[in-house]
Design a protein around this motif. Sequence first.
Motif, mmCIF file in Angstrom:
data_model
loop_
_atom_site.group_PDB
_atom_site.id
_atom_site.type_symbol
_atom_site.label_atom_id
_atom_site.label_comp_id
_atom_site.label_asym_id
_atom_site.label_seq_id
_atom_site.Cartn_x
_atom_site.Cartn_y
_atom_site.Cartn_z
ATOM 1 N N ILE A 59 0.848 -1.199 0.000
ATOM 2 C CA ILE A 59 0.000 0.000 0.000
ATOM 3 C C ILE A 59 0.881 1.245 0.000
ATOM 4 C CG2 ILE A 59 -1.681 1.371 1.303
ATOM 5 C CD1 ILE A 59 -2.784 -1.318 2.392
ATOM 6 N N ALA A 115 -5.080 -8.816 -1.512
ATOM 7 C CA ALA A 115 -4.477 -9.097 -0.208
ATOM 8 C C ALA A 115 -4.017 -10.552 -0.150
ATOM 9 C CB ALA A 115 -5.476 -8.791 0.904
ATOM 10 N N LEU A 144 -7.690 -0.726 -1.107
ATOM 11 C CA LEU A 144 -6.888 -0.391 0.071
ATOM 12 C C LEU A 144 -6.228 0.977 -0.062
ATOM 13 C CD1 LEU A 144 -5.284 -3.898 0.685
ATOM 14 C CD2 LEU A 144 -7.046 -2.787 2.067
#
Length: 140
Positions: A16, A77, A128
Amino acid sequence: MALLSRKGLLAIAAVIDVALHGRGRPVSAKTLAVRHALPARHLEPVLQALVRVGILKGIRGPRGGYELGRERRRITADDILRAAGTIEESAEESRAGSALLNDVVIPAVGQAERAFSMALARINLEELVRKAEPLRDLTI
């Protein structure tokens, strides 16, 4: 009980961070380590694992670092956790011991792990990053 290891959570945070701060230039391992209050030696193996599977791309040289290896929407993820080695590909290696373990416990937990993995696969980096955008200029 934590379902994800610290290493797995760190891998997600690092990807991220690269997506947030790496626009147009690589993010160095040292910068990532400082932002996440870690020694670089703890972070480097995780970053290298992410490079090996193409989630990140390593750039060498004095202005080197890491950038995304593919589009945000194509990174989940689940991908990140598998690359970091925190989700096992198969429980078959665990098969040893009692019938209770082999016939009841491992299949039940394996089913839960597959459901968890499927849920993680629905969380992509694009989502995200969107949630992390307000934190971009803060120390993450």
